[in-house]
Scaffold this active site. Structure first.
Site, PDB file in Angstrom:
ATOM      1  N   HIS A  46       9.369  -3.408   3.708  1.00 57.14           N
ATOM      2  CA  HIS A  46       8.953  -4.135   2.078  1.00 57.14           C
ATOM      3  C   HIS A  46      10.332  -3.879   0.968  1.00 57.14           C
ATOM      4  O   HIS A  46      10.207  -5.438   0.328  1.00 57.14           O
ATOM      5  CB  HIS A  46       8.289  -2.899   1.716  1.00 57.14           C
ATOM      6  CG  HIS A  46       7.323  -2.439   2.360  1.00 57.14           C
ATOM      7  ND1 HIS A  46       6.901  -1.677   2.830  1.00 57.14           N
ATOM      8  CD2 HIS A  46       5.253  -3.013   2.263  1.00 57.14           C
ATOM      9  CE1 HIS A  46       5.557  -1.695   3.143  1.00 57.14           C
ATOM     10  NE2 HIS A  46       4.920  -2.127   2.472  1.00 57.14           N
ATOM     11  N   SER A  69       6.427  -0.905   9.795  1.00 58.51           N
ATOM     12  CA  SER A  69       4.757  -0.457   9.156  1.00 58.51           C
ATOM     13  C   SER A  69       5.402   0.747   9.178  1.00 58.51           C
ATOM     14  O   SER A  69       4.970   1.340   9.545  1.00 58.51           O
ATOM     15  CB  SER A  69       4.390  -0.959  10.372  1.00 58.51           C
ATOM     16  OG  SER A  69       2.615  -0.387  10.391  1.00 58.51           O
ATOM     17  N   VAL A 111      10.112  -7.966  10.590  1.00 56.56           N
ATOM     18  CA  VAL A 111      11.264  -7.435   9.943  1.00 56.56           C
ATOM     19  C   VAL A 111      10.960  -6.160  10.782  1.00 56.56           C
ATOM     20  O   VAL A 111       9.925  -6.079  10.797  1.00 56.56           O
ATOM     21  CB  VAL A 111      11.457  -6.349   8.583  1.00 56.56           C
ATOM     22  CG1 VAL A 111      13.059  -5.820   8.903  1.00 56.56           C
ATOM     23  CG2 VAL A 111      12.058  -7.655   6.967  1.00 56.56           C
ATOM     24  N   MET A 143       1.109  -1.342   0.480  1.00 53.32           N
ATOM     25  CA  MET A 143      -0.247   0.038   0.103  1.00 53.32           C
ATOM     26  C   MET A 143       1.126   0.899   0.023  1.00 53.32           C
ATOM     27  O   MET A 143       0.487   2.234   0.679  1.00 53.32           O
ATOM     28  CB  MET A 143      -1.059  -0.124   1.021  1.00 53.32           C
ATOM     29  CG  MET A 143      -1.800  -0.859   1.127  1.00 53.32           C
ATOM     30  SD  MET A 143      -3.426  -1.104   2.012  1.00 53.32           S
ATOM     31  CE  MET A 143      -2.418  -1.399   4.078  1.00 53.32           C
ATOM     32  N   GLN A 162      -3.853 -11.914   6.933  1.00 52.54           N
ATOM     33  CA  GLN A 162      -3.453 -12.284   5.609  1.00 52.54           C
ATOM     34  C   GLN A 162      -3.411 -12.948   4.997  1.00 52.54           C
ATOM     35  O   GLN A 162      -3.629 -12.994   4.049  1.00 52.54           O
ATOM     36  CB  GLN A 162      -3.141 -10.707   5.734  1.00 52.54           C
ATOM     37  CG  GLN A 162      -2.784 -10.440   4.386  1.00 52.54           C
ATOM     38  CD  GLN A 162      -3.008  -8.752   3.545  1.00 52.54           C
ATOM     39  OE1 GLN A 162      -3.176  -7.978   3.915  1.00 52.54           O
ATOM     40  NE2 GLN A 162      -1.135  -9.094   3.368  1.00 52.54           N
TER      41      GLN A 162
HETATM   42  P1  AMP Z   1       1.098  -3.424   3.774  1.00 54.96           P
HETATM   43  O1  AMP Z   1       2.056  -2.214   2.416  1.00 54.96           O
HETATM   44  O2  AMP Z   1       1.683  -2.671   4.348  1.00 54.96           O
HETATM   45  O3  AMP Z   1      -0.003  -3.618   2.818  1.00 54.96           O
HETATM   46  O4  AMP Z   1       2.153  -3.959   3.249  1.00 54.96           O
HETATM   47  C1  AMP Z   1       2.860  -4.838   2.266  1.00 54.96           C
HETATM   48  C2  AMP Z   1       3.645  -6.485   2.302  1.00 54.96           C
HETATM   49  O5  AMP Z   1       4.544  -6.261   2.782  1.00 54.96           O
HETATM   50  C3  AMP Z   1       2.387  -7.783   3.137  1.00 54.96           C
HETATM   51  O6  AMP Z   1       2.341  -8.032   2.845  1.00 54.96           O
HETATM   52  C4  AMP Z   1       3.530  -7.120   4.402  1.00 54.96           C
HETATM   53  O7  AMP Z   1       2.388  -8.225   5.207  1.00 54.96           O
HETATM   54  C5  AMP Z   1       3.984  -7.059   4.262  1.00 54.96           C
HETATM   55  N1  AMP Z   1       5.696  -6.692   5.264  1.00 54.96           N
HETATM   56  C6  AMP Z   1       4.502  -5.200   6.121  1.00 54.96           C
HETATM   57  N2  AMP Z   1       5.797  -4.492   6.472  1.00 54.96           N
HETATM   58  C7  AMP Z   1       6.605  -6.094   7.480  1.00 54.96           C
HETATM   59  C8  AMP Z   1       7.157  -5.931   8.265  1.00 54.96           C
HETATM   60  N3  AMP Z   1       7.558  -5.460   8.920  1.00 54.96           N
HETATM   61  N4  AMP Z   1       7.719  -7.397   7.516  1.00 54.96           N
HETATM   62  C9  AMP Z   1       7.589  -8.091   7.209  1.00 54.96           C
HETATM   63  N5  AMP Z   1       6.635  -7.543   6.327  1.00 54.96           N
HETATM   64  C10 AMP Z   1       6.596  -6.861   6.295  1.00 54.96           C
END
Ligand code: AMP
Length: 318
Positions: free
Chosen positions: A50, A199, A190, A43, A167
């Site tokens: 990411h 996040s 991570v 997103m 998810q």
């Molecule tokens: P998002 O942009 O928050 O929707 O996340 C996009 C992807 O990145 C999703 O598959 C999340 O699970 C992954 N993601 C987000 N934060 C982390 C993190 N701290 N460690 C690993 N993967 C992550």
């Protein structure tokens, strides 16, 4: 960086191709050819979590597509869609640095040309617990857009973070139940050096919120450290940490079967998911640790099994 009609797709030099429309995506996608394309769906407001997904994709797939799409369908009316951080320039820099081949950057009208889709993917009962209980309809919105992005990108593999464990589980179920010809790859969470799970929403935290937020990962660590003593000890140890932090409004702190998301019984041995969600200031945060409960117990990096529903973790040990 070039657009989809541009001349170069040499990611290391010129940056990724960028597609904003379906037509641009089609042109750019055809340049990647068939087979071995990995997709990382995001997103935006990209961070090291990411980047790690992208690196995993880079390591295994011949070409990497990153999608950046703030999906309105997965946000409730009182959620943070309008204030969600938007950092497109920095996101593009990261994609260039990480050698991404193609970035798909659509607006909602590109993904939902008729407005909200009348037909959606239903996440089913697993979509109504934990995050789904706090965010009704959230996972239907997630699965609907994941399905569409898998079709549109034609990816062979898709990379998702363990950070969003529910998810990940639901996407695996959808891929299996609806026969998507896609391999799902899970990437461990991570964290910042102090343990906070990375996040995009961490940007909302004030300095003191951030201190408070640390109790989530501390609780998970404490719970995982007690895993050898069994489920009650895990729950007790984790709860003992969060009760000392009244500014964190805990929504749930659970030890569940990773395939069914049901609380594991006291006699449970083996894999389990210790998951927490809570509000700190104005920000809702989630985190989890996969753990092994019982002899040799402790934190697990990722689950070995593919959340197979026939893999019954709730049977008493023989
Ligand atoms: P998002 O942009 O928050 O929707 O996340 C996009 C992807 O990145 C999703 O598959 C999340 O699970 C992954 N993601 C987000 N934060 C982390 C993190 N701290 N460690 C690993 N993967 C992550």
């Amino acid at each position: 960086m070039t657009d989809a009609g541009g001349m170069s797709n040499d990611a290391a030099v010129a940056g990724p191709m960028v597609a904003r429309t379906r037509a641009e995506l089609k042109v750019a996608r055809s340049k990647l050819g068939d087979g071995d394309v990995g997709v990382v769906m995001t997103m935006g407001a990209l961070h090291e979590g990411h980047a790690t997904l992208i690196r995993h994709a880079r390591a295994h797939a011949r070409h990497v597509i990153v999608t950046i799409f703030l999906n309105p369908l997965q946000f409730g009316p009182r959620e943070d869609l309008s204030r969600y951080p938007r950092t497109v320039d920095a996101d593009m820099e990261m994609c260039t640095r990480e050698g991404v081949d193609l970035v798909f950057l659509p607006t909602p009208d590109v993904i939902y040309p008729e407005g909200d889709p009348g037909v959606r993917v239903s996440a089913g009962p697993l979509g109504n617990v934990l995050e789904g209980q706090a965010r009704p309809g959230h996972f239907d919105g997630v699965l609907t857009v994941v399905g569409k992005l898998l079709h549109l990108t034609g990816a062979d593999r898709a990379y998702y973070g363990q950070k969003d464990a529910q998810q990940l589980l639901l996407i695996r179920r959808m891929i299996r139940d609806l026969d998507f010809p896609v391999e799902v790859v899970a990437v461990p969470t991570v964290r910042e050096a102090d343990g906070l799970a990375m996040s995009s929403r961490n940007m909302y935290l004030t300095e003191s919120d951030r201190e408070t937020a640390l109790c989530l990962s501390r609780a998970l660590r404490a719970g995982a450290a007690a895993a050898v003593e069994g489920p009650s000890a895990v729950r007790r140890a984790a709860r003992a940490v969060v009760v000392r932090e009244p500014l964190a409004l805990i929504d749930y702190l659970v030890l569940v079967d990773p395939a069914t998301l049901e609380d594991v019984p006291e006699w449970h041995l083996g894999e389990a998911l210790l998951a927490v969600a809570g509000r700190v200031g104005t920000t809702r945060l989630i985190d989890n640790f996969p753990v092994r409960v019982g002899p040799g117990g402790g934190p697990l990096e990722v689950f070995a099994h593919d959340c197979d529903p026939d893999h019954d973790l709730t049977s008493p040990p023989s």
